[in-house]
Write a protein that holds these residues in place. Structure first.
Motif, short mmCIF file in Angstrom:
data_model
loop_
_atom_site.label_atom_id
_atom_site.label_comp_id
_atom_site.label_asym_id
_atom_site.label_seq_id
_atom_site.Cartn_x
_atom_site.Cartn_y
_atom_site.Cartn_z
N GLY A 1 38.52 36.89 33.59
CA GLY A 1 38.75 36.73 35.02
C GLY A 1 38.72 38.05 35.77
N VAL A 2 39.30 39.10 35.17
CA VAL A 2 39.27 40.43 35.77
C VAL A 2 37.82 40.91 35.90
N LEU A 3 37.05 40.72 34.84
CA LEU A 3 35.66 41.17 34.85
C LEU A 3 34.83 40.38 35.87
N GLU A 4 35.07 39.06 35.93
CA GLU A 4 34.34 38.23 36.90
C GLU A 4 34.62 38.70 38.33
N ASP A 5 35.89 38.96 38.62
CA ASP A 5 36.25 39.43 39.95
C ASP A 5 35.55 40.75 40.28
N ALA A 6 35.51 41.66 39.30
CA ALA A 6 34.88 42.96 39.52
C ALA A 6 33.37 42.83 39.71
N ILE A 7 32.75 41.93 38.94
CA ILE A 7 31.30 41.75 39.05
C ILE A 7 30.94 41.16 40.41
N THR B 1 31.41 49.50 38.61
CA THR B 1 32.00 50.83 38.46
C THR B 1 33.40 50.73 37.89
N ALA B 2 33.87 51.83 37.32
CA ALA B 2 35.22 51.87 36.76
C ALA B 2 36.26 51.70 37.86
N LEU C 1 41.59 44.73 37.99
CA LEU C 1 42.64 44.58 36.99
C LEU C 1 44.02 44.58 37.66
N VAL C 2 44.25 45.52 38.55
CA VAL C 2 45.54 45.57 39.23
C VAL C 2 45.74 44.33 40.10
N GLY C 3 44.71 43.95 40.84
CA GLY C 3 44.82 42.79 41.72
C GLY C 3 45.07 41.49 40.97
N SER C 4 44.49 41.37 39.78
CA SER C 4 44.62 40.14 39.00
C SER C 4 45.94 40.07 38.24
#
Length: 375
Positions: A300-306, A318-319, A326-329
């Motif tokens: 879920g963290v990765l999906e949000d970032a993508i 990006t990092a 990660l923080v938001g999730s």
């Protein structure tokens, strides 16, 4: 399939299931569409020793012994209970098993505090009852009853979230393999008011181990199930395979062309491993994140970032964006979770940024900015 927001497994993998069924000459229990061997192969993927003309990609990543025990249970007359922490893939495994065995994974009852016996047995079409009286035509079968009548797999999600009355209603279904409909009257011995289960019927239930004490299962119901405990994935290689598999699915589903550097996947995997270790060493629940830190939450963290990178970034992950996601999730309680994440950034990520470098300094900066925004 392109018109569906989320296609069930039997539609998503229809071509693959058709092919496996066409070459399957192994014995099949009851009305199963695939043999146990092919069901396992569909779920965990093929190997060179299987001698197939095409490769079958794995869809569930975990110890194949869990899959084999689940299949053997469903070939018997017992129900299957998949139990484990949130995000361990219980529901996905249940869906894959149902799709491979019955080609229908949508006969599902969702357990909640509001689930009633009607949801697992039957209800009535009120307008038809008023017009023509109670009959089989005016009865609305539950997904479980439909599975009984068709000799297929019924699913019950979050079993321990439902009340004891609802759980008890499953006991007769699992043991007697029929549902009585007293409103229809008629001769009990003739079966006019009884719906019998056909060969092939079984129930796959799931339960979160964290729900223990919410609505504990009775000993009578436990005896009707074989338990398969699905552990949290802690092996980095297996977890990396799951995250990579889900990431590729996500990009295809959203038709996104975006670069996801392997180094950032490593940062994500390591950060979750760090936070899990911190939670394991914590002395109280206040020192732990509310998140279960499961593989599903990692995805879920990765999906949000993508998605954020695709819509609002430079179409490259990006990092900084990963840290912000990660923080938001994971920051669900304020200020407790923010304090825990801030401690992690300063105590673990900051020294690593100095010693290792790479993507970690940018990850640290993005995490700090996200915490400052939420504080």
């Amino acid at each position: 399939m392109s018109d569906l927001l989320r296609a069930p497994a039997e539609i998503k993998y229809a071509e693959e299931l058709d092919w496996l069924e066409s070459i399957d000459d192994n014995p099949k229990p009851f009305s199963w569409r695939l043999s146990p061997k092919m069901v396992r192969l569909f779920i965990v993927g093929s190997e060179r020793a299987d001698g197939l003309d095409r490769e079958i990609a794995p869809k569930w990543f975990g110890d194949r012994s869990f899959v084999e025990r689940s299949i053997v249970t469903l070939a018997s007359d017992r129900g299957l209970l998949l139990i484990g922490d949130p995000g361990t893939g219980k529901s996905w495994l249940a869906e894959l098993l149902s799709a491979a065995i019955s080609r229908n994974s949508t006969q599902v009852v969702q357990g909640t505090a509001g689930t009633t016996e009607d949801h697992i047995k039957y209800s009535w079409n009120v307008s038809m009852v008023i017009a023509k009286g109670q009959s089989r035509e005016s009865m609305i079968p539950s997904p479980i009853m439909t599975a009984m009548e068709t000799g297929t797999i019924g699913r019950f999600e979050e079993l321990t979230r439902s009340t004891s009355d609802v759980q008890d209603a499953l006991i007769s279904i699992l043991s007697e393999k029929y549902i009585s409909v007293p409103e229809l009257g008629g001769d009990q011995s003739g079966g006019d008011n009884i719906v019998f289960a056909q060969p092939g019927f079984s129930i796959i239930a799931t339960a979160n181990s964290r729900d223990r004490g919410v609505n504990d299962l009775s000993s009578a119901l436990k005896r009707r199930f074989n338990f398969v405990r699905i552990p949290v994935v802690t092996n980095k290689k297996s977890e990396a395979e799951i995250v990579r598999f889900r990431t590729e699915e996500l990009l295809r589903r959203h038709q996104i062309e975006l670069d996801v550097p392997p180094t950032l996947l490593d940062v994500l995997l390591q950060s979750f491993a760090d936070l899990r270790a911190s939670a394991a060493a914590a002395g109280s629940d206040d020192e732990k994140l509310e998140s279960a830190l499961s593989t599903a939450e990692q995805i879920g963290v990765l999906e949000d970032a993508i998605l954020h990178s695709n819509f609002f970034g430079a179409r490259a992950l990006t990092a900084r964006t990963l840290a912000s996601s990660l923080v938001g999730s994971l920051a669900r309680r304020e200020p407790e979770d923010l304090a825990i994440l801030n401690k992690y950034l300063h105590g673990v990520v900051e020294p690593r940024s100095t010693e290792v470098g790479g993507s970690w300094p940018e990850f640290l900066e993005g995490g700090r900015d996200a915490i400052a925004t939420l504080s």
